[in-house]
Design a protein around this motif. Structure first.
Motif, short mmCIF file in Angstrom:
data_model
loop_
_atom_site.label_atom_id
_atom_site.label_comp_id
_atom_site.label_asym_id
_atom_site.label_seq_id
_atom_site.Cartn_x
_atom_site.Cartn_y
_atom_site.Cartn_z
N THR A 27 17.39 -38.61 70.83
CA THR A 27 16.13 -38.57 70.10
C THR A 27 16.41 -38.74 68.61
OG1 THR A 27 16.26 -36.17 69.85
CG2 THR A 27 15.16 -37.01 71.82
N TRP A 28 15.36 -38.91 67.84
CA TRP A 28 15.55 -39.08 66.39
C TRP A 28 16.09 -37.80 65.77
CZ3 TRP A 28 12.90 -35.94 63.04
CH2 TRP A 28 11.84 -35.21 63.57
N ARG A 29 15.73 -36.67 66.35
CA ARG A 29 16.21 -35.41 65.82
C ARG A 29 17.72 -35.26 66.04
NH1 ARG A 29 13.32 -29.60 66.77
NH2 ARG A 29 14.52 -28.52 65.18
N SER A 30 18.22 -35.66 67.21
CA SER A 30 19.66 -35.56 67.46
C SER A 30 20.43 -36.55 66.60
CB SER A 30 19.96 -35.78 68.93
OG SER A 30 19.65 -37.10 69.31
N ARG A 31 19.84 -37.71 66.34
CA ARG A 31 20.52 -38.68 65.46
C ARG A 31 20.60 -38.18 64.03
NH1 ARG A 31 18.07 -44.41 67.69
NH2 ARG A 31 19.04 -44.23 69.74
N ILE A 32 19.51 -37.55 63.55
CA ILE A 32 19.53 -36.99 62.20
C ILE A 32 20.53 -35.84 62.12
CG2 ILE A 32 18.14 -35.70 60.53
CD1 ILE A 32 15.79 -37.46 61.28
N ALA A 33 20.59 -35.02 63.17
CA ALA A 33 21.55 -33.92 63.19
C ALA A 33 22.99 -34.46 63.18
CB ALA A 33 21.32 -33.05 64.42
N CYS A 36 23.70 -35.72 59.62
CA CYS A 36 23.96 -34.60 58.70
C CYS A 36 25.35 -34.02 58.93
CB CYS A 36 22.90 -33.53 58.86
SG CYS A 36 21.28 -34.01 58.24
#
Length: 125
Positions: A27-33, A36
């Motif tokens: 998901t986009w959240r896992s990619r951003i994590a 980071c």
């Protein structure tokens, strides 16, 4: 009576031979994590590499003095006295050479440590 007891919690859920048909979709959240995490690990890697590169001249002077603190500070004082006694052109030349050497040392340290950093990132992500 056997001493080995297997409960339902001890058994694996699925056989290890079976791979899922479709891998989980990131998901986009896992990619951003992940991004980071990579940025934080990369900044830690670069910071520690530059600290190592800045410590190498001190190590050189310490080895030059044979581990004797009096001789170490005598070498540093001699370098400082000669730097202050030099004219402006020689100071600028010396500082340019110091910059070149320190950037070269930092580059060598980064290149030397890069394969392990990439291997650790690959393993952790």
């Amino acid at each position: 009576m056997p001493l080995h007891l297997v409960t339902p919690f001890d058994r694996p859920d699925a056989p290890e031979d079976e791979q899922p048909l479709f891998p989980p979709v990131p998901t986009w959240r896992s990619r951003i994590a992940d991004g980071c995490y990579i940025v934080l690990r990369g900044s830690l890697f670069l910071g520690s590499s530059y600290l190592m590169a800045l410590g190498l001249p001190l190590l050189f002077f310490l080895l030059l003095s044979g581990g004797n603190p009096d001789a170490f500070f005598a070498h540093v004082a001699n370098l400082g006295d000669r730097f202050l006694a030099a004219d402006l052109a020689r100071r600028v030349t010396f500082l340019d050479q110091c910059k070149l050497v320190l950037i070269g040392l930092a580059t060598l340290v980064v290149v030397w440590r890069m394969p392990r950093f990439i291997r650790d990132l690959d393993r952790e992500l």
